[in-house]
Scaffold this active site. Structure first.
Site, short mmCIF file in Angstrom:
data_model
loop_
_atom_site.label_atom_id
_atom_site.label_comp_id
_atom_site.label_asym_id
_atom_site.label_seq_id
_atom_site.Cartn_x
_atom_site.Cartn_y
_atom_site.Cartn_z
N ASN A 254 0.79 -1.32 0.02
CA ASN A 254 -0.01 0.08 -0.06
C ASN A 254 0.81 1.39 -0.04
OD1 ASN A 254 -2.06 -1.67 0.01
ND2 ASN A 254 -2.76 -1.39 2.20
N ASN B 80 -1.80 5.53 -2.13
CA ASN B 80 -0.75 6.41 -1.70
C ASN B 80 0.40 6.61 -2.66
OD1 ASN B 80 -1.88 6.75 1.01
ND2 ASN B 80 -1.02 4.49 1.57
#
Length: 375
Positions: free
Chosen positions: A187, A244
């Site tokens: 992530n 992200n």
């Protein structure tokens, strides 16, 4: 004929009664980075292995003050935090549950207001993530803000990051009472930043080639496995998620190399986010062959459980187990609104909707007040 999701499974040092796992879920309910009684209640509600998760993976938990990136997320680096987590693990174990702690360093996905002495966040390279983090103002109101510009870690600082992961793992298992740990390598956080070309333009031995970019994740995994035992260590990865602001120019050979190197460790599991985290399972412009990655791991001798995640329902999960594509299936947001998710899957429903407005921050509302069947 037994349902494939509800067969028992040997996971490292544990025997799980079924294959339904609760995925890590950031909820921002730990003021001062200290786990509290409300969190203990939340996890205990989902811990009964007959109705809830066979294994809970905790919310992402910072390994150090530098590793923090969001307001009111817990840590593993001081005594008060460890005592708070111990109350959580005791509550889970009292219900017959099992819980791993997810170890987290956010890297560049942070804000100076959350860093010690308001320093810049650290990253493999000084490239700001085009994403937001969660802050709470002086009046207690939460909201999202753009991340700060990071600085590149110096080469001599990197062994300290590895050390911090190992210490946090020992703290989690030996002091806080967790059954094991999951390293957050997904992530777009620090380990994923080192792994992928979109965040790593280093020219030393932690940048450039696939082997160099995978170095930190492998060093951390080995150090954590040495600290608490490989059979109590899992690793989460996300080959193609755009979360992200992370991207790699050629993820298939990158992850083939990574999983083949991981195969030398007798890890408890590899936890794979398929597609975009919390989004589509196929990411436009980022094709990826998950079956080939799993085959590379097995062909290299990897014996850890293969856990899959992202957008699964009961039928999809059962098919993944039955086909051999996965050993375990992790459910995220479904466990927020349904603390007895496993029982609901077993019965075929009813399934409860999620209140998105209460996902991050706040108190009991949207946290511990979702009823189980019969409540």
């Amino acid at each position: 004929m037994s349902h494939p999701l509800f067969s028992s499974f040997r996971l490292g040092a544990l025997t799980l009664p079924h294959r339904v796992v609760m995925a890590p879920l950031t909820r921002n309910r730990a003021p001062g980075a200290v786990p509290n009684a409300l969190m203990a209640e939340y996890y205990a509600q989902r811990a009964d292995p007959l109705t809830g998760a066979s294994l809970i993976v905790s919310e992402a938990t910072a390994i150090s003050p530098q590793g923090q990136g969001y307001a009111d997320v817990p840590g593993l680096y001081d005594t008060e935090q460890l005592d708070g987590w111990k109350r959580v693990t005791q509550a889970v174990h009292a219900r017959g549950g099992r819980i791993f702690c997810q170890l987290w360093h956010v890297g560049r996905v942070s804000h100076q207001l959350l860093q010690p002495n308001h320093q810049l966040p650290v990253a493999p390279s000084a490239i700001r993530a085009n994403t937001k983090t969660y802050l709470i103002d002086c009046e207690g109101q939460g909201g999202f803000a753009l991340t700060s510009e990071p600085r590149a870690l110096h080469r001599h600082e990197i062994p300290g990051i590895v050390h911090d992961f190992a210490v946090a793992a020992r703290n989690a298992v030996q002091s806080a009472g967790f059954d094991g740990v999951e390293i957050h390598g997904a992530n777009g956080y620090l380990l994923d930043q080192f792994l992928k070309t979109g965040a790593n333009v280093r020219t030393d031995d932690y940048g450039g080639s696939i082997e160099n970019r995978a170095r930190l994740m492998l060093e951390v995994t080995r150090a954590v496995a040495d600290a608490v035992g490989a059979e109590r260590t899992g690793l989460r990865i996300s080959p193609v998620t755009p979360a992200n602001d992370i991207v790699d120019t050629d993820p298939q050979p990158l992850f083939r190399h990574l999983v083949r190197a991981l195969a030398t460790l007798p890890l408890a599991y590899i936890h794979v986010i398929e597609g975009a985290t919390g989004g589509p399972r196929e990411v436009e412009g980022r094709p990826f062959d998950y079956a080939a990655m799993k085959a590379s791991y097995r062909h290299a001798g990897g014996r850890g459980a293969w856990m899959v995640n992202n957008g699964y329902d009961g039928a999809m999960a059962a098919a993944a187990i039955e086909s051999g594509r996965a050993d375990l299936v992790a459910f995220g947001k479904a466990f927020i609104s349904m603390p007895d998710l496993t029982e609901r899957i077993r019965r075929g429903g009813p399934f409860a909707a999620l209140e998105r407005a209460t996902l991050y921050g706040g108190g009991a509302a949207g946290y511990t007040d979702y009823p189980a069947l019969g409540d």
